[in-house]
Motif scaffolding. Structure first.
Motif, PDB file in Angstrom:
ATOM      1  N   CYS A 177      13.395  87.740   5.832  1.00  0.00           N
ATOM      2  CA  CYS A 177      12.829  87.516   7.174  1.00  0.00           C
ATOM      3  C   CYS A 177      13.637  88.280   8.225  1.00  0.00           C
ATOM      4  O   CYS A 177      13.059  88.893   9.126  1.00  0.00           O
ATOM      5  N   GLY A 178      14.966  88.239   8.113  1.00  0.00           N
ATOM      6  CA  GLY A 178      15.820  88.963   9.054  1.00  0.00           C
ATOM      7  C   GLY A 178      15.538  90.455   9.021  1.00  0.00           C
ATOM      8  O   GLY A 178      15.460  91.100  10.069  1.00  0.00           O
ATOM      9  N   GLU A 179      15.367  90.991   7.803  1.00  0.00           N
ATOM     10  CA  GLU A 179      15.063  92.421   7.673  1.00  0.00           C
ATOM     11  C   GLU A 179      13.696  92.754   8.263  1.00  0.00           C
ATOM     12  O   GLU A 179      13.536  93.774   8.934  1.00  0.00           O
ATOM     13  N   ARG A 180      12.711  91.887   8.029  1.00  0.00           N
ATOM     14  CA  ARG A 180      11.375  92.108   8.585  1.00  0.00           C
ATOM     15  C   ARG A 180      11.428  92.068  10.112  1.00  0.00           C
ATOM     16  O   ARG A 180      10.811  92.895  10.791  1.00  0.00           O
ATOM     17  N   MET A 181      12.169  91.097  10.654  1.00  0.00           N
ATOM     18  CA  MET A 181      12.279  91.012  12.110  1.00  0.00           C
ATOM     19  C   MET A 181      12.935  92.262  12.682  1.00  0.00           C
ATOM     20  O   MET A 181      12.494  92.774  13.713  1.00  0.00           O
ATOM     21  N   GLU A 189      12.822  95.256  11.484  1.00  0.00           N
ATOM     22  CA  GLU A 189      11.804  96.311  11.452  1.00  0.00           C
ATOM     23  C   GLU A 189      10.874  96.213  12.651  1.00  0.00           C
ATOM     24  O   GLU A 189      10.367  97.218  13.142  1.00  0.00           O
ATOM     25  N   ASP A 190      10.656  94.968  13.121  1.00  0.00           N
ATOM     26  CA  ASP A 190       9.781  94.725  14.272  1.00  0.00           C
ATOM     27  C   ASP A 190      10.551  94.754  15.600  1.00  0.00           C
ATOM     28  O   ASP A 190      10.018  94.376  16.641  1.00  0.00           O
ATOM     29  N   PHE A 211      13.493  82.710  19.643  1.00  0.00           N
ATOM     30  CA  PHE A 211      14.072  83.882  20.278  1.00  0.00           C
ATOM     31  C   PHE A 211      13.098  84.481  21.288  1.00  0.00           C
ATOM     32  O   PHE A 211      11.909  84.638  21.007  1.00  0.00           O
ATOM     33  N   SER A 212      13.619  84.836  22.456  1.00  0.00           N
ATOM     34  CA  SER A 212      12.780  85.376  23.533  1.00  0.00           C
ATOM     35  C   SER A 212      12.072  86.675  23.148  1.00  0.00           C
ATOM     36  O   SER A 212      11.029  86.996  23.714  1.00  0.00           O
ATOM     37  N   LYS A 213      12.600  87.403  22.186  1.00  0.00           N
ATOM     38  CA  LYS A 213      11.976  88.661  21.764  1.00  0.00           C
ATOM     39  C   LYS A 213      10.955  88.452  20.630  1.00  0.00           C
ATOM     40  O   LYS A 213      10.296  89.412  20.214  1.00  0.00           O
ATOM     41  N   ASN A 214      10.838  87.215  20.141  1.00  0.00           N
ATOM     42  CA  ASN A 214       9.930  86.933  19.025  1.00  0.00           C
ATOM     43  C   ASN A 214       8.598  86.394  19.561  1.00  0.00           C
ATOM     44  O   ASN A 214       8.350  85.191  19.584  1.00  0.00           O
ATOM     45  N   ILE A 215       7.760  87.301  20.011  1.00  0.00           N
ATOM     46  CA  ILE A 215       6.476  86.957  20.643  1.00  0.00           C
ATOM     47  C   ILE A 215       5.573  86.197  19.661  1.00  0.00           C
ATOM     48  O   ILE A 215       4.886  85.247  20.049  1.00  0.00           O
TER      49      ILE A 215
END
Length: 168
Positions: free
Chosen positions: A20-24, A26-27, A128-132
């Protein structure tokens, strides 16, 4: 099936949170890193009976922490309900290969139903504020966005607190 996690499953859980951390990343979402979440946190969650896993065909596909403990960072937040009898959600994760199948929704349904059964007044969490994507997920579930908190070891950017008051 959702059930309490076992110590023997920590490696599987860490593999999920690492993916999940790696996917995030990438995003462009730098939320989870080498230091968080970690085996020690999950071990404490299991010892307290607060870590649950989503299992399909004997494989752990996701995890969620459902806690009664208010983290220090939450104490200054003006919550919608009194600070007693609240559940706190942490470390909700679904392996990226299994995202989009409703597993996170099922785990949140489970947590909210457990809270209702135990007469809790609300469910609280931060994202997280960046996780829309997460923000939309929780808002669609009826969670109200409240104040910002900070976890300097994770990011310079804020985390948004959310709360879902439960109907009595």
């Amino acid at each position: 099936m959702i059930r309490k996690a076992n110590i023997s499953e920590i490696d599987q859980i860490l593999a999920i949170t690492k993916a999940c951390g790696e996917r995030m990343k990438e995003d462009g979402i730098f939320q989870w890193n080498e230091t968080y979440p970690n085996a020690e946190a999950f071990q404490k969650d299991i010892e307290r009976g607060e870590l649950y896993v989503y299992i399909s065909e004997d494989i752990v596909l996701g995890c969620i922490v459902i806690s009664t403990i208010m983290d220090e960072e939450y104490k200054s937040v003006k919550w919608l309900t009194p600070n007693s009898n609240n559940y706190y959600i942490h470390r909700l994760a679904v392996h990226p290969k299994h995202q989009g199948k409703g597993i996170a929704r099922k785990m949140m349904d489970f947590a909210e139903e457990l809270a209702v059964q135990k007469n809790f007044v609300s469910v609280r969490l931060d994202t997280f504020s960046k996780n829309i994507r997460n923000q939309k997920f929780y808002k669609a579930r009826g969670y109200k966005q409240l104040e910002n908190i900070y976890f300097p070891n994770q990011s310079e950017f804020p985390f948004y607190c959310y709360e879902l008051p439960l109907k009595k």
